[in-house]
Design an enzyme around this catalytic site. Structure first.
Site, mmCIF file in Angstrom:
data_model
loop_
_atom_site.group_PDB
_atom_site.id
_atom_site.type_symbol
_atom_site.label_atom_id
_atom_site.label_comp_id
_atom_site.label_asym_id
_atom_site.label_seq_id
_atom_site.Cartn_x
_atom_site.Cartn_y
_atom_site.Cartn_z
ATOM 1 N N ASP A 140 26.143 10.667 20.066
ATOM 2 C CA ASP A 140 25.916 11.675 19.028
ATOM 3 C C ASP A 140 24.425 11.993 18.914
ATOM 4 O O ASP A 140 23.695 11.883 19.890
ATOM 5 C CB ASP A 140 26.505 11.165 17.701
ATOM 6 C CG ASP A 140 27.051 12.267 16.827
ATOM 7 O OD1 ASP A 140 26.261 13.150 16.426
ATOM 8 O OD2 ASP A 140 28.252 12.280 16.524
ATOM 9 N N HIS A 205 24.060 14.613 11.722
ATOM 10 C CA HIS A 205 25.392 14.627 12.320
ATOM 11 C C HIS A 205 25.845 13.226 12.731
ATOM 12 O O HIS A 205 26.948 12.772 12.385
ATOM 13 C CB HIS A 205 25.380 15.570 13.524
ATOM 14 C CG HIS A 205 26.710 15.874 14.115
ATOM 15 N ND1 HIS A 205 27.338 15.043 15.015
ATOM 16 C CD2 HIS A 205 27.536 16.943 13.966
ATOM 17 C CE1 HIS A 205 28.494 15.566 15.385
ATOM 18 N NE2 HIS A 205 28.637 16.725 14.764
ATOM 19 N N SER A 534 34.073 17.686 14.442
ATOM 20 C CA SER A 534 33.141 16.553 14.547
ATOM 21 C C SER A 534 33.446 15.497 13.498
ATOM 22 O O SER A 534 33.265 14.305 13.726
ATOM 23 C CB SER A 534 31.700 17.030 14.344
ATOM 24 O OG SER A 534 31.180 17.621 15.496
#
Length: 745
Positions: A140, A205, A534
């Site tokens: 990620d 994220h 996601s």
């Protein structure tokens, strides 16, 4: 893609967008390439020596080799990445030792209540001793080590199997007994002024996905009081390892992704969660597909996001059958902001505005009426930057049409209060946009009403109240953004596999980015609310880790089967794209631990599948190694799809006559030793489904029994029709959707 000698570089299998220009040799631009030599295990020194030797054959000097070499893969892959001209790449591809030369490309990243909603409460049964030894690896954008979600209070040392490492980097304080590994990969060596060369998360994220999968239990988590509750991952006692491959400016490179897969497999992760878009439909060229295959061979399950390109059909990504592909679903929670107009009318808007109004009402003006001059009036309708007159906007709320995100920031930046944004283009109102100033989004009908109101009085006014959490029904549902099937890589495999919460998910965030990332935003929070596949992906990765904590010896295919066959069916009335939107349905974590039966398979099953799908033996060594594969001599497989998959999909061949599909399946008893399963069949109109035998009688644990499903579909059925096969015992229900698809519509 170039193929090595004997593999005939006759054509490119897929046109790849090439980024990473680093200079010029004569008139040729250098690009990044990945050169595959097979997967035989090699030690680091031998791999480096071999890779340098090959590279030296197309380079003039040792310095040229050193300058060209980017990375050697040597744990689960035997490959290297290098900067090459096209001519040099072709020369390497012609060598006997080289299996394949693939141009590098870049990908994009695809996040309290969600775990309770899917039925995994804090009091759920756990195998804590085993859970503490589970390592969830995330590929990620990095991680925030100081987050409460990754503190190691009460954690013992990492499991003995762990080989990973973690150092001190810029803005990165290091690891602990919860966050046991952190690495970053930036193999193109190009600077990224918006990011930090460190495993630290700048975008938020990776922190969000990590805490969703395996974050600690954190009470009283919220975003400025919204979505208040206990934040936690599926396996709070498990360990976390981060492999940063995504960068703010350049995205996520194939070279970096493969390096992360290679490192994760060596380090000893049990589950890999990757919320990154895969762009190749070819299973032997995509970095995520290749990396996941090599992980699978080492017993590691890869869970990946389905993509955010819905609601278009054929938009699902990461659809290789050895990947567990996750669609997003919405839970029973929404975020609404009440707008009160000066004429007494109240309107409900969408989005997250954490600002309390300082006045009862503010003057309201339409963007078109606040134009800087006549030439900017059209742009001013959309509150575009530079189009509004600060004197007309100061101290006012502005009504804008939505052109792009950030209208409220434009208004705020020139002295306005905030914005009421009208959009029928913002179709997915299920997703809560976070505003950096007082703001809300309304549909076209309401927007037109507000616009008329601004012109109906000399002193229009309004106020936007702070957002509140509201109940949403019906749920679960698949939001518009979630990518849909059918599978563009195979007509025989249903994708996405399953749905999990991915709309308005509260999880940990980074302090290095404001909530919106917009210029002038001063909002920072330990937790944020994000949406996307996601966010759905780490939910399933966490469930995979949860199942593995009960069954450490299960294969990736067995874990995947357990999750799929125990899912809760979702309503086709709510989700018109049906299984192409949600796969088998909504994940059901606690039932996945005791599935009764599993559809298991090994590497050879996937090879059979690929051969039957039309892949040549010469294309498979990238996945299976340099040993030759003769597809003509491989056992045909299990039927219409040649794979022991937990779901079945039949593609109609033509419109003139019925299509018949035969699916041979084999199930393994993981429930009670003596158990009897009876088949229940649901067939849609125009489809006949028969199962032989109709009863499976088991006498021992791990016993395997086979059956055959024959599907006969008339050419008149609708584009997508769905039936099901359910095996029922006294304790277990094992469900497999059967999807019949008409490509001609």
């Amino acid at each position: 893609m170039f193929r090595g000698k004997g593999f005939y570089a006759s054509a490119l299998c897929f046109l790849l967008f090439l980024i990473g220009l680093v200079g010029v040799i004569g008139d040729e631009q250098k690009k990044f390439y990945i050169i595959y030599l097979g997967d035989h295990p090699v030690d680091k020194d031998h791999a480096t020596q071999t890779h340098n030797h090959l590279l030296s054959s197309v380079k003039g000097s040792e310095n040229d080799v050193k300058e060209s070499m980017v990375h050697s893969y040597h744990y689960s892959l035997n490959a290297f990445a290098a900067k090459l001209s096209e001519d040099e790449a072709q020369k390497l591809a012609s060598m006997d030792q080289v299996l394949s030369v693939i141009p590098n490309q870049y990908h994009k990243l695809h996040t309290t209540r969600s775990w309770d909603f899917v039925g995994l409460p804090q009091i759920a049964k756990r195998k804590l001793k085993t859970e503490r030894d589970i390592v969830v690896g995330l590929i990620d954008s990095g991680i925030t080590p100081q987050s409460k979600s990754f503190k190691d209070d009460g954690f013992g040392p990492p499991p003995k199997k762990w080989k990973g490492s973690c150092g001190h980097f810029a803005n990165f304080s290091g690891c602990n007994n919860k966050l046991i590994g952190a690495k970053y990969f930036k193999l193109d060596r190009l600077p990224d002024p918006a990011d930090i060369l460190s495993p630290v998360d700048v975008s938020g994220h990776g922190t969000h996905t990590s805490s969703t999968a395996a974050g600690n239990v954190v009470p009283n988590a919220s975003l400025y009081g919204l979505a208040n509750g206990t934040a936690r991952g599926a396996v709070p006692s498990a360990r976390v390892a981060m492999y940063k491959v995504c960068w703010v400016s350049s995205g996520c490179s194939d070279m970096d992704i493969l390096a992360a897969f290679d490192a994760a497999a060596y380090d000893g992760v049990d589950v890999i969660s990757i919320s990154i878009g895969g762009v190749s439909t070819n299973y032997t060229t995509g970095s995520i597909s290749i990396g996941a295959f090599h992980a699978m061979k080492k017993g590691i399950i890869t869970v990946a996001s389905a993509g955010n390109d819905g609601p278009s059909l054929l938009s699902v990504s990461n659809h290789a059958p050895w990947i567990l592909t996750v669609a997003a679903s919405g839970i029973d929670r929404d975020f609404r902001s009440r707008v009160h107009l000066g004429n007494g009318r109240n309107i409900s808007g969408h989005g997250i505005s954490a600002f309390n109004p300082g006045k009862e009402l503010y003057p309201l003006i339409s963007g078109a009426d606040a134009a800087r001059n006549a030439s900017t009036k059209e742009d001013a309708m959309y509150c575009s930057e530079g189009s509004l007159d600060p004197a007309k906007v100061k101290g006012r709320l502005v009504y804008c049409k939505l052109a792009e995100a950030g209208s409220e920031s434009v208004v705020k930046g020139i002295g306005g209060v905030g914005a009421i944004i009208e959009s029928d283009q913002f179709l997915d109102f299920d997703v809560a946009k976070i505003f950096m100033a007082p703001g809300t989004i309304v549909n076209g009908t309401i927007g037109e009403f507000i616009n008329k109101y601004t012109k109906s009085t000399k002193t229009p006014s309004a106020v936007i109240y702070r957002t509140r959490t509201t109940k949403k029904a019906p749920a679960p549902f698949v939001p518009l953004f979630s990518s849909r099937g059918p599978n563009p890589g195979s007509l025989h495999i249903l994708k996405p596999d399953i749905a999990a919460p991915g709309v308005n998910i509260l999880a940990a965030f980074t302090p290095l980015r404001s909530l919106t990332g917009l210029k002038g935003d001063t909002q920072f929070s330990e937790f944020s609310i994000l949406s996307g596949t996601s966010m759905a992906c780490p939910h399933i990765a966490g469930v995979a880790a949860y199942v593995k904590s009960f069954h450490p010896a299960w294969s990736p295919a067995a874990i995947k089967s357990a999750i799929l066959t125990t899912a809760k069916p979702m309503s086709r009335r709510v989700n018109e794209d049906g299984e192409f939107a949600f796969g088998v349905g909504q994940v059901n974590p606690t039932r996945a631990v005791t599935p009764g039966l599993v559809y298991d398979m090994d590497e050879m099953s996937y090879i059979q599948f690929l051969c039957k799908e039309g892949y040549s033996g010469s294309s498979l060594p990238v996945l299976v190694g340099p040993q030759p594969i003769n597809c003509s001599k491989i056992v045909p497989g299990l039927g219409s799809d040649a794979l022991n998959y937990p779901t079945m999909q039949l593609s109609l061949k033509n419109k003139q006559e019925p299509t018949i599909g035969v699916f041979r399946r084999r199930v393994t008893n993981v429930g009670q030793a003596i158990s009897i399963y009876n088949a229940t069949i649901i067939a849609p109109k125009g489809v006949e489904i028969t199962v032989m035998p109709m009863t499976l009688s088991f006498t021992r644990v791990l016993q395997k029994l086979s059956f055959k499903v024959v599907v006969k579909a008339q050419p008149t059925i609708s584009m997508v029709s769905t039936g099901s096969l359910v095996w029922k015992s006294s304790r277990h229900t094992v469900r497999s959707p059967i999807v019949i698809y008409s490509p001609q519509g």
